[in-house]
Design a protein around this motif. Structure first.
Motif, PDB file in Angstrom:
ATOM      1  N   ALA A 125      48.048  47.619  31.104  1.00 44.11           N
ATOM      2  CA  ALA A 125      46.670  47.572  30.590  1.00 44.11           C
ATOM      3  C   ALA A 125      45.622  48.054  31.586  1.00 44.11           C
ATOM      4  N   ILE A 126      45.835  47.765  32.871  1.00 44.18           N
ATOM      5  CA  ILE A 126      44.811  48.089  33.885  1.00 44.18           C
ATOM      6  C   ILE A 126      45.250  49.249  34.768  1.00 44.18           C
ATOM      7  N   GLY A 127      46.506  49.223  35.211  1.00 41.44           N
ATOM      8  CA  GLY A 127      47.012  50.287  36.077  1.00 41.44           C
ATOM      9  C   GLY A 127      48.118  49.766  36.972  1.00 41.44           C
ATOM     10  N   PRO A 128      48.941  50.671  37.525  1.00 39.62           N
ATOM     11  CA  PRO A 128      50.055  50.258  38.395  1.00 39.62           C
ATOM     12  C   PRO A 128      49.617  49.388  39.571  1.00 39.62           C
ATOM     13  N   TRP A 129      48.436  49.685  40.145  1.00 36.52           N
ATOM     14  CA  TRP A 129      47.971  48.914  41.305  1.00 36.52           C
ATOM     15  C   TRP A 129      47.768  47.441  40.926  1.00 36.52           C
ATOM     16  N   ALA A 130      47.263  47.209  39.711  1.00 41.48           N
ATOM     17  CA  ALA A 130      47.000  45.829  39.268  1.00 41.48           C
ATOM     18  C   ALA A 130      48.305  45.073  39.068  1.00 41.48           C
ATOM     19  N   GLY A 131      49.312  45.740  38.455  1.00 37.91           N
ATOM     20  CA  GLY A 131      50.596  45.093  38.240  1.00 37.91           C
ATOM     21  C   GLY A 131      51.285  44.736  39.537  1.00 37.91           C
ATOM     22  N   THR A 132      51.253  45.672  40.502  1.00 37.84           N
ATOM     23  CA  THR A 132      51.878  45.419  41.803  1.00 37.84           C
ATOM     24  C   THR A 132      51.161  44.310  42.556  1.00 37.84           C
ATOM     25  N   THR A 133      49.835  44.370  42.552  1.00 37.86           N
ATOM     26  CA  THR A 133      49.037  43.383  43.289  1.00 37.86           C
ATOM     27  C   THR A 133      49.230  41.979  42.741  1.00 37.86           C
ATOM     28  N   ILE A 134      49.117  41.839  41.429  1.00 35.31           N
ATOM     29  CA  ILE A 134      49.243  40.509  40.829  1.00 35.31           C
ATOM     30  C   ILE A 134      50.665  39.974  40.997  1.00 35.31           C
ATOM     31  N   GLY A 135      51.662  40.875  40.944  1.00 35.72           N
ATOM     32  CA  GLY A 135      53.051  40.462  41.111  1.00 35.72           C
ATOM     33  C   GLY A 135      53.327  39.923  42.498  1.00 35.72           C
ATOM     34  N   TRP A 136      52.884  40.656  43.528  1.00 31.86           N
ATOM     35  CA  TRP A 136      53.111  40.213  44.901  1.00 31.86           C
ATOM     36  C   TRP A 136      52.282  38.985  45.249  1.00 31.86           C
ATOM     37  N   LEU A 137      51.060  38.886  44.735  1.00 30.55           N
ATOM     38  CA  LEU A 137      50.229  37.699  44.971  1.00 30.55           C
ATOM     39  C   LEU A 137      50.896  36.459  44.381  1.00 30.55           C
ATOM     40  N   TYR A 138      51.388  36.594  43.157  1.00 32.80           N
ATOM     41  CA  TYR A 138      52.026  35.464  42.492  1.00 32.80           C
ATOM     42  C   TYR A 138      53.296  35.057  43.220  1.00 32.80           C
ATOM     43  N   SER A 179      43.434  37.754  31.541  1.00 32.94           N
ATOM     44  CA  SER A 179      42.394  37.874  30.510  1.00 32.94           C
ATOM     45  C   SER A 179      41.920  39.314  30.352  1.00 32.94           C
ATOM     46  N   ILE A 180      41.748  40.011  31.469  1.00 33.11           N
ATOM     47  CA  ILE A 180      41.321  41.419  31.408  1.00 33.11           C
ATOM     48  C   ILE A 180      42.419  42.268  30.766  1.00 33.11           C
ATOM     49  N   SER A 181      43.674  41.971  31.091  1.00 31.95           N
ATOM     50  CA  SER A 181      44.804  42.701  30.495  1.00 31.95           C
ATOM     51  C   SER A 181      44.836  42.506  28.984  1.00 31.95           C
ATOM     52  N   GLN A 182      44.633  41.263  28.557  1.00 27.74           N
ATOM     53  CA  GLN A 182      44.664  40.979  27.120  1.00 27.74           C
ATOM     54  C   GLN A 182      43.536  41.700  26.392  1.00 27.74           C
ATOM     55  N   LEU A 183      42.378  41.766  27.022  1.00 27.65           N
ATOM     56  CA  LEU A 183      41.224  42.441  26.432  1.00 27.65           C
ATOM     57  C   LEU A 183      41.560  43.903  26.139  1.00 27.65           C
ATOM     58  N   ARG A 184      42.226  44.551  27.095  1.00 25.20           N
ATOM     59  CA  ARG A 184      42.566  45.966  26.933  1.00 25.20           C
ATOM     60  C   ARG A 184      43.790  46.175  26.044  1.00 25.20           C
ATOM     61  N   MET A 185      44.800  45.324  26.216  1.00 22.24           N
ATOM     62  CA  MET A 185      46.043  45.508  25.471  1.00 22.24           C
ATOM     63  C   MET A 185      45.872  45.197  23.995  1.00 22.24           C
ATOM     64  N   ARG A 186      45.028  44.236  23.668  1.00 17.19           N
ATOM     65  CA  ARG A 186      44.806  43.865  22.262  1.00 17.19           C
ATOM     66  C   ARG A 186      44.305  45.071  21.472  1.00 17.19           C
ATOM     67  N   ARG A 187      43.350  45.773  22.042  1.00 15.92           N
ATOM     68  CA  ARG A 187      42.791  46.944  21.353  1.00 15.92           C
ATOM     69  C   ARG A 187      43.829  48.049  21.194  1.00 15.92           C
TER      70      ARG A 187
END
Length: 472
Positions: free
Chosen positions: A83-96, A375-383
């Motif tokens: 939904a946001i971009g590869p950087w967001a997926g990588t960042t959130i994954g490693w943070l979690y 929440s930001i991912s859902q906003l974009r993915m829903r549409r």
């Protein structure tokens, strides 16, 4: 076989998923950490729990919408990537991943401390090591064994809180004991809001973190036999779980005990049980807290391994971690989490005021960043889903997009507020520093990965042209 294709086994039953969802919301923070929140806010802490609970429910509703459309072990990391971009997926994954390996260390130390009170002759470091190894073996054996242990851990927690609620309500209304306790503690000692309405919002920031773990069910959905049904059930039950287990149990505590009682700060549940004359209250509650700690440790080993497995499959972690054992478990990813947690445990003894404190602080606000990106991912993915695949929307966020915007605003307010509260400021700054480092490293290694891929592609084309010219 599935594991030969590097796919996780779908071995978790509906029974496992139900208790993972229910137990995930009940952490050790409820039994121990709630005392500090009560002391800061007073009886009005109930409002704080309701506000935080509603916000968490909306986040889970957003996550449930995406998880039922695409159940995957990477969960919100995958959704952020799409939904946001590869950087967001990588960042959130490693943070979690980082947050949970620190939590594993913290829970191992907490569990060791409880057992140490019963067996003071055994060294703390040995107990912490033994707990981590025991649950590591559980996770490595099979995903079903993880689910089974989590089922019984959750069962003990749920049964304990229900018994506490029944006992507390019986004393409040006079079904047990004479006379009825009543609700005088809610309005005496300064009233329902003894420290003012503003303290309620400070309380929201304090208690919000105790709900972390509700998202584990959506990660486990990828290994359940019926992921769509499991996630839908887990998400829809979030609100009553929050109301019964958190709001209900805290309501009993503040009704039976004065909010400014010294005992509340130590362990509010123990204080209530001792006040009611329950024998061996401290030992009983220590056993329940130990169960919550072990449940959290078990879930931490599970979630970190699945997140690392997902990152590796996307090329954001070494391919080494995509290997599954004969039971379809990413055992190497499980070991990676434990190695880091062993380091953190060692640092808790060697450098508690520097290294370990930084590790704890830097993981402090991660869950807020995770929830914000959900929440930001859902906003974009829903549409996107409404345009391309509307039938995939089996669970829908209510009043879209207004409640999604409200959720984003609520999380943002909590994050910003942390900068103005002395006790949370260092956590926010340390987390932001860690996030910045991950983004920079991701950019650097991502660029190298792209350059390497382009170089391989160019080399492949050159070889193809050379073979073509030789053939001619």
């Amino acid at each position: 076989m599935k594991n030969q294709q590097n796919e996780l086994e779908q071995s978790l039953s509906a029974r496992h998923m139900s208790m993972i969802a229910i137990g995930g919301v009940i952490g050790a923070g409820l039994f121990v950490g709630s005392g500090a929140a009560i002391h800061k806010v007073g009886p009005g802490i109930l409002v704080s729990y309701v506000i935080a609970g509603v916000l968490v429910f909306l986040i889970m509703k957003s996550l449930g919408e995406m998880a039922t459309a695409n159940p995957t072990s990477g969960s919100f990391s995958e959704y952020a990537r799409d939904a946001i971009g590869p950087w967001a997926g990588t960042t959130i994954g490693w943070l979690y991943w980082f947050q949970w390996v620190v939590v594993i260390a913290i829970e191992a130390i907490a569990g060791a401390a409880i057992i140490h009170t019963w067996y003071p002759g055994i060294p703390l470091w040995f107990l912490a090591l033994a707990l981590t190894i025991a649950l590591t073996l559980t996770n490595i054996y099979s995903v079903k064994s993880f689910g089974e242990f989590e089922y019984w851990f959750a069962m003990i927690k749920v049964a304990s809180i229900i018994a506490f609620l029944i006992l507390g309500v019986s004393y409040i209304f006079g079904f047990i004991g004479e006379p009825a306790v009543g609700t005088s503690n809610l309005v005496e000692n300064g009233g329902f809001f003894p420290n003012g309405i503003s303290a309620v919002f400070i309380g929201v920031i304090t208690v919000f973190f105790s709900f972390a773990g509700t998202e584990v069910a959506t990660i486990a959905a990828a290994e359940s036999k019926d992921p769509v049904k499991s996630v839908s059930k887990a998400i829809n039950s979030t609100i009553w779980r929050v109301l019964i287990f958190y709001v209900g149990s805290i309501a009993v505590v503040v009704t039976l005990l004065p909010w400014n009682s010294a005992n509340v700060l130590q362990s509010p549940f123990v204080a209530v049980l001792e006040n009611l004359g329950i024998p061996f209250a401290a030992h009983l509650m220590n056993f329940i807290v130990l169960t919550a700690v072990l449940s959290c440790l078990n879930a931490g080993l599970y979630t970190t391994s699945r997140m690392l497995f997902s990152l590796a499959k996307k090329g954001d972690a070494p391919q080494y971690f995509t290997k599954l054992n004969k039971k379809g478990v990413p055992a190497r990813a499980v070991f990676a989490a434990t190695i880091f947690s062993y380091f953190a445990v060692v640092m808790s003894y060697v450098s508690p005021e520097l290294v370990f404190l930084f590790l704890v602080n830097s993981s402090g606000a991660i869950i807020l960043l995770v929830y914000l990106l959900i929440s930001i991912s859902q906003l974009r993915m829903r549409r996107k889903l409404e345009r391309e695949n509307p039938e995939a929307l089996k669970v829908k966020m209510w009043l879209f997009p207004y409640l999604t915007y409200a959720t984003i605003l609520g999380i943002s307010i909590i994050l910003i507020s942390m900068a103005f509260i002395e006790s949370t400021r260092s956590q926010l700054y340390s987390t932001l520093l860690l996030t910045g480092v991950i983004i920079v490293l991701n950019h650097y290694f991502g660029k190298k990965k792209i350059d390497s891929s382009e170089e391989k592609s160019k080399l492949s084309k050159d070889l193809s042209l050379l073979k073509q010219s030789e053939a001619e």
